[in-house]
Design a protein around this motif. Structure first.
Motif, mmCIF file in Angstrom:
data_model
loop_
_atom_site.group_PDB
_atom_site.id
_atom_site.type_symbol
_atom_site.label_atom_id
_atom_site.label_comp_id
_atom_site.label_asym_id
_atom_site.label_seq_id
_atom_site.Cartn_x
_atom_site.Cartn_y
_atom_site.Cartn_z
ATOM 1 N N HIS A 85 26.073 104.467 26.882
ATOM 2 C CA HIS A 85 25.539 104.569 25.469
ATOM 3 C C HIS A 85 25.412 105.777 25.247
ATOM 4 N N LYS A 134 23.698 106.737 22.233
ATOM 5 C CA LYS A 134 22.578 107.038 21.303
ATOM 6 C C LYS A 134 21.767 107.974 21.716
ATOM 7 N N ILE A 135 21.528 107.903 23.285
ATOM 8 C CA ILE A 135 20.449 108.936 23.555
ATOM 9 C C ILE A 135 20.948 110.411 23.437
ATOM 10 N N THR A 181 27.568 97.857 19.258
ATOM 11 C CA THR A 181 26.766 96.808 19.703
ATOM 12 C C THR A 181 25.981 96.129 18.511
ATOM 13 N N ARG A 212 16.067 90.908 18.908
ATOM 14 C CA ARG A 212 16.714 91.473 17.772
ATOM 15 C C ARG A 212 17.953 91.167 17.496
ATOM 16 N N TYR A 241 22.398 92.665 26.030
ATOM 17 C CA TYR A 241 21.423 93.433 26.517
ATOM 18 C C TYR A 241 20.213 93.284 26.851
ATOM 19 N N ALA A 284 14.907 97.014 31.186
ATOM 20 C CA ALA A 284 15.366 98.433 31.505
ATOM 21 C C ALA A 284 14.052 98.931 31.895
ATOM 22 N N GLY A 302 22.983 95.907 30.433
ATOM 23 C CA GLY A 302 22.465 96.788 31.534
ATOM 24 C C GLY A 302 21.799 97.907 30.917
ATOM 25 N N SER A 303 21.378 98.750 31.613
ATOM 26 C CA SER A 303 20.740 99.857 31.191
ATOM 27 C C SER A 303 20.530 100.959 32.567
ATOM 28 N N THR A 304 19.919 102.195 32.086
ATOM 29 C CA THR A 304 19.556 103.178 33.186
ATOM 30 C C THR A 304 18.679 102.629 34.411
ATOM 31 N N GLU A 344 25.746 99.578 30.063
ATOM 32 C CA GLU A 344 25.771 100.346 28.829
ATOM 33 C C GLU A 344 24.716 101.514 28.964
ATOM 34 N N ALA A 345 24.498 101.801 30.178
ATOM 35 C CA ALA A 345 23.306 102.950 30.528
ATOM 36 C C ALA A 345 23.579 104.021 29.781
ATOM 37 N N GLY A 346 22.627 104.749 29.323
ATOM 38 C CA GLY A 346 22.489 105.716 28.613
ATOM 39 C C GLY A 346 21.808 106.938 29.233
ATOM 40 N N SER A 347 20.391 106.851 29.152
ATOM 41 C CA SER A 347 19.620 107.799 29.561
ATOM 42 C C SER A 347 19.836 108.457 30.878
ATOM 43 N N TYR A 375 11.224 106.772 31.721
ATOM 44 C CA TYR A 375 12.181 106.216 32.822
ATOM 45 C C TYR A 375 11.740 106.823 34.073
#
Ligand SMILES: Cc1ncc(COP(=O)(O)O)c(C=O)c1O
Length: 376
Positions: free
Chosen positions: A50, A52-53, A93, A151, A181, A186, A225-227, A242-245, A253
């Motif tokens: 991702h 956006k971060i 997304t 959302r 998501y 997360a 998914g995520s970080t 889709e992990a970003g951070s 985190y």
């Protein structure tokens, strides 16, 4: 800083940078990308990180170079930005629900046939079908399904499969897969609890995928998914993260705890800091810094290497560092590095990353596609 514009970094070290500014520790950044790449190889899951971060094409390109299968974007502007520099397999997304976004999603699909976006409503399928017909465009579409966050996402089971079938039936669209998501998982503290939350949130999604396959639908991906859940979600039916951070990390985190350490999440290192300067020192156990509210100062931020300091706000352009232990001190003019609390928000108020190997600046990466910027 005219030399920076010319990319002449000789003698430019961290101590001459204007503050507050964002600094990337390149060694740690590269390590984080490698940790994720190694994990993906070992477990067979893909990563479509991702953006956006970080909002940076330079970061995105480095993720692709280390095996990411594409990039995930939150806005059409981010998708245009990443696709525009030649990055393939960008996934947006969010569904287009305005004339502006429908037009741009169709135009980008035409320009870049590898671009994909999601829908969670049959009405949007009609809108994009109409726009695609008018422009003679082909679209790659995923169905966004509910995974615990109110959302977005159509209900799992029949409604999701019917929507996928509507996409398959369209002349203009190719159905690609599902986007699910689980944002609640997360940042769930403690690894075992996080694992359970993710599994629960994705239970309906697994049913949807099974039903879709039974109905003969091609499911090329299940993205989510995520970080926080990167080392969990290969068990939960996702084919890609889709992990970003994970590239930079933030204090929200760090606080969730890792598989082997309940207190601190250490799998990925803090490679991004806000560099600030001690500007005034007139009271005991307190100094003023130039990292204030405009720079997204937060009481939950942490000071790199100095856990005894507490970050406070003193106004728009002022922050504070407080401490209690008598033997501690900071000097006037001293440089201090701070881990921000939420990357998405903080990187939105800076325009560049100064990239450092040790103390030496070796690169500058623009931060683009920010909220409120003209192309949004
Ligand atoms: C749609 C979507 N996917 C994935 C993520 C995960 O990103 P991160 O790894 O930074 O938590 C987010 C973060 O909010 C998101 O909105």
């Amino acid at each position: 800083m005219a030399r920076v514009a010319k990319r002449d970094f000789r003698d430019i070290t961290k101590d001459v940078l204007p503050t507050p500014c964002m600094v990337v520790d390149l060694d740690l950044f590269e390590k984080n990308i490698k940790t994720m790449a190694d994990h993906c190889k070992a477990t067979g899951i893909n990563v479509r990180p991702h953006v956006k971060i970080h909002k940076s094409v330079d970061v995105g390109k480095r993720q692709i170079a280390q095996g990411a299968i594409g990039l995930t974007c939150a806005t059409i502007a981010e998708a245009e930005l990443m696709s525009g520099v030649g990055i393939k397999h960008v996934l947006w997304t969010k569904q287009p629900a305005s004339v502006n976004n429908v037009t741009r999603a169709v135009a980008l699909s035409k320009k870049d046939p590898t671009f994909m976006f999601v829908v969670d409503d049959p009405i949007v399928v009609d809108w994009v079908e109409q726009a695609a017909t008018a422009k003679n465009a082909k679209l790659r579409i995923g169905v966004s399904v509910f995974a615990g966050l109110a959302r977005q996402g159509i209900d799992n089971g029949e409604p999701a499969v019917e929507l996928a079938q509507k996409v398959v039936a369209s002349k203009r669209m190719q159905f690609e897969g599902f986007m699910a998501y689980s944002g609640g998982a997360a940042h769930t503290k403690k690894w075992e609890l996080r694992r359970k939350k993710s599994s629960d949130d994705l239970a309906g999604v697994r049913e949807t995928v099974a039903l879709a396959k039974k109905a003969g639908l091609p499911v090329n991906f299940v993205s989510g998914g995520s970080t926080g859940t990167y080392n969990i979600d290969h068990e939960n039916g996702l084919t890609e993260l889709e992990a970003g951070s994970y590239v930079f990390m933030d204090t929200a985190y760090f606080a969730i705890g890792g598989k082997d350490d309940d207190a601190t999440y250490n799998d990925f290192k803090g490679s991004l800091t806000v560099l600030t300067t001690v500007d005034s020192k007139r009271h005991p156990n307190l100094v003023t810094i130039d990292y204030g509210n405009k720079a997204l100062n937060r009481p939950t931020d942490k000071v790199k290497g100095m856990p005894w300091l507490q970050v406070t706000s003193q106004g728009a352009e002022y922050g504070g560092l407080k401490w209690t232990e008598a033997e501690r001190d900071l000097k006037l003019g001293e440089r201090v590095e701070i881990y921000c609390t939420t990357l998405d928000m903080s990187t939105n108020v800076y325009d560049r990353y100064y990239v450092a190997r040790g103390e030496q600046i070796v690169d500058v990466w623009p931060i683009m596609g920010r909220s409120g910027s003209a192309q949004r």
